[in-house]
Structures are given as structure tokens and as C-alpha cells.
Design an enzyme around this catalytic site. Structure first.
Site, short mmCIF file in Angstrom:
data_model
loop_
_atom_site.label_atom_id
_atom_site.label_comp_id
_atom_site.label_asym_id
_atom_site.label_seq_id
_atom_site.Cartn_x
_atom_site.Cartn_y
_atom_site.Cartn_z
N GLN A 1 -2.79 10.30 -17.04
CA GLN A 1 -3.25 10.22 -15.65
C GLN A 1 -2.43 11.16 -14.76
O GLN A 1 -2.98 11.83 -13.88
CB GLN A 1 -3.13 8.77 -15.17
CG GLN A 1 -3.40 8.57 -13.69
CD GLN A 1 -3.53 7.11 -13.33
OE1 GLN A 1 -4.59 6.52 -13.51
NE2 GLN A 1 -2.48 6.50 -12.81
N MET B 1 -3.74 -0.44 -8.21
CA MET B 1 -4.86 -1.39 -8.31
C MET B 1 -4.32 -2.82 -8.16
O MET B 1 -4.98 -3.78 -8.56
CB MET B 1 -5.60 -1.21 -9.64
CG MET B 1 -6.20 0.19 -9.79
SD MET B 1 -7.62 0.28 -10.89
CE MET B 1 -6.91 -0.32 -12.41
N HIS C 1 5.33 -0.99 -10.39
CA HIS C 1 4.79 -0.63 -9.07
C HIS C 1 5.90 -0.60 -8.02
O HIS C 1 5.94 0.28 -7.16
CB HIS C 1 3.75 -1.67 -8.61
CG HIS C 1 2.52 -1.72 -9.45
ND1 HIS C 1 2.23 -2.80 -10.26
CD2 HIS C 1 1.49 -0.86 -9.59
CE1 HIS C 1 1.07 -2.58 -10.86
NE2 HIS C 1 0.60 -1.42 -10.48
O1 PAF Z 1 -2.89 3.77 -12.14
C1 PAF Z 1 -3.67 3.08 -11.44
O2 PAF Z 1 -3.37 1.95 -11.05
C2 PAF Z 1 -5.04 3.65 -11.08
O3 PAF Z 1 -5.54 4.43 -12.12
C3 PAF Z 1 -5.01 4.44 -9.77
C4 PAF Z 1 -4.12 5.68 -9.86
C5 PAF Z 1 -4.53 3.56 -8.63
C6 PAF Z 1 -6.42 4.91 -9.42
O4 PAF Z 1 -7.29 3.83 -9.26
#
Ligand code: PAF
Length: 294
Positions: A154, A30, A37
Site C-alpha cells: 500500500q 479505517m 495506528h
Molecule cells: O490502511 C488502511 O487502513 C486503508 O487502506 C486506508 C489507507 C485508510 C485507505 O482506506
């Protein structure tokens, strides 16, 4: 690096790489990139011929009272950072590209999403994540997709979608990246003022204290959690949750006899933060720590 906005553009670029025999790695994000990241991008770069990073602040995973409108956004900065990591394609679609008029599908993973962040944030959260990630898999058709272990639940939810829907993608969970003082990197850390930033270090310190009790031989869940609560209390933090759960099924763990997820969520200043440690009873990597397993 190419910045693409539409699904047909991405499909064409991926198809070109595939027809030349290339493998494709996807890093769903996001935006508001930090070293966490970038570590996912590096892992994807090392293992794939074509690296696609998606940058989409997914509205469906935010509740009405959450921070969708204030979520940090700086596409130019993100693009420069991604390019420096050797990313090939930054897919930055509009909301209407992902959710066109009439979009009516939602993916719900039962059970795993009833607890921790699913209970705290509401069912919509993981429904939104599962739906957008599945859609991204359909658009990019990656060989592997890279997620951060900070969002441990997640990772489990995405793995369950992949397993249940027989999606042909390998899910790679990469280790949590921390600031030098232990705070887990998060795009939401920018919400912390200096006092809250200092207070936030208590999350990892609390998890460390619990892990130390576990390492010293404690197996009783309440005793392990008490060590963490003590640190949080000392820092003036009342957690939204602080729980021990089976690292694979997320069933509650009264004792730590199997690999167990120790997960915390708390509001600190203006930020809602999450963090976790895996208490491993074996030396082998745990299911959610392992690399490269779908
Ligand atoms: O972890 C994230 O940044 C979000 O939950 C994702 C996996 C990009 C889904 O929008």
C-alpha cells in the site's frame, strides 16, 4: 478534538490552520485503532501543527466476499484514543460524503498492484485504496501523510500515485508495531480465537527464520523462503503467498542482492493476515522503511 463529518467542515478547519502558517499531517485509517495506528498519530503529532485522522471504512477496497460488513467499528472508542494522542480533527464521513451519487472516478496503479495483495484480493483492492487516499489528499491537502509499513505494498502504491500525479504530499512510512509475541498489530486480529491467535505468531516467526537465513549469508531466494515455509508448515499454515520481491518495484527476487521485501499473507482462523520484513543489503534505510521521503 473536533469530530467532523463533511468535506466543507474539514476544508474550513484546515484552511484556518494553514492561514496561521501551520503544517498539516494526515493519518488515513479505517478505525478500530490499535497501537500501530496510535504510532502513526504520534509521528504526525510530532511533525505537524494540525493533525487530521480520517476514519472511514472504505467500501471500494473490499471485495464482495470480504469483511466489509463485519469490519470492527467503534467510533466512540476510536475518538477517545485519538483525542488522547492529541489529534485535532477526526474526520469521520459517511459513505455518501465520500462517494456521492454519480461518483465515477477510479485510480489504478499498473504493475505494482498486479502482485501480492493485488493478485490475492483482486485489482479492486488497490484501486479502492488509491482512489480514497487521493480523495483524502484532495480534501485535507496535508503536508505529510502517515502509513504503516505493515501494508508495505500500500505504501508503494500510494507513493507511486503521489509521484505520477505530482501530488504535493510527503509520504511517511512508520515501522510495524508488534504484540510482545511478535504478531503484527492489525484491526483484524480481533477475529482470532485463542487457538488461531497462538497459531498466528507463526507468521512473524516464519519471517524471522527467513531473515536469520539471510543474515547468516544465504542469498538464494528459494533457500530463504524454505526457512519461512518450514515454520508455517509446522504451525499448520498454508500461506496465500510467501514471496521475495524487490522492495521498490515489487519485481520477483530470485536472489536477495538488493533490498528485498519478504511478504506473507495467510488465513489464520477467521482472519486474513499479512506481514512482512525488509531484507536489507545495506545498513541504510530501505526505500520503504525510510521516514519522510515522498
Ligand atoms: O490502511 C488502511 O487502513 C486503508 O487502506 C486506508 C489507507 C485508510 C485507505 O482506506
Amino acid at each position: 478534538m473536533r469530530i467532523l463529518r463533511t468535506i466543507p467542515e474539514v476544508r474550513a478547519a484546515v484552511e484556518e490552520a494553514r492561514s496561521a502558517g501551520g503544517t498539516v499531517g494526515l493519518v488515513p485509517t479505517m478505525g478500530a485503532f490499535h497501537d500501530g495506528h496510535l504510532s502513526l498519530m504520534r509521528a504526525a503529532r510530532a511533525a505537524s501543527d494540525l493533525v487530521v485522522v480520517s476514519l472511514f471504512v472504505n467500501p471500494t477496497q473490499f471485495a464482495a466476499n470480504e469483511d466489509l460488513s463485519t469490519y470492527p467499528r467503534d467510533e466512540d472508542r476510536d475518538a477517545a484514543l485519538a483525542e488522547a494522542e492529541g489529534v485535532d480533527i477526526l474526520f469521520a464521513p459517511s459513505a455518501s460524503e465520500i462517494y456521492p451519487e454519480g461518483f465515477a472516478t477510479s485510480i489504478h496503479v499498473a504493475g505494482l498492484t498486479d502482485v501480492l495483495d493485488g493478485a490475492s484480493r483482486g485489482a479492486h483492492h488497490f484501486d479502492g485504496v488509491a482512489t480514497v487516499v487521493t480523495k483524502l489528499f484532495g480534501i485535507v491537502r496535508p503536508d505529510a501523510a502517515y502509513f504503516g509499513q505493515k501494508d508495505a505494498q500500500q505504501v508503494l502504491v500510494v507513493r507511486r500515485v503521489v509521484r505520477d500525479l505530482d501530488l504535493d504530499v510527503r509520504i511517511v512510512a512508520c515501522p510495524i508495531v508488534r504484540e510482545p509475541d511478535g504478531l503484527a498489530m492489525s484491526s483484524r486480529n480481533v477475529y482470532l480465537d485463542p487457538d488461531a491467535r497462538a497459531q498466528a505468531t507463526a507468521l512473524n516467526r516464519a519471517l524471522d527464520a527467513a531473515a536469520a537465513a539471510f543474515e547468516a549469508g544465504e542469498r538464494d531466494g528459494d533457500a530463504i523462503l524454505a526457512a519461512a515455509h518450514h515454520v508455517l508448515l509446522g504451525a499448520g499454515i498454508a500461506p496465500e503467498y510467501l514471496e521475495l520481491r524487490d522492495a521498490e518495484t515489487l519485481e520477483p527476487a530470485a536472489r536477495v542482492e538488493r533490498d528485498t521485501l519478504l511478504a506473507v499473507a495467510a488465513r489464520v482462523g477467521a482472519a486474513r493476515l499479512i506481514d512482512n520484513h525488509v531484507l536489507s543489503v545495506t545498513d541504510a534505510p530501505t526505500p520503504i522503511d525510510e521516514r519522510g521521503d515522498a
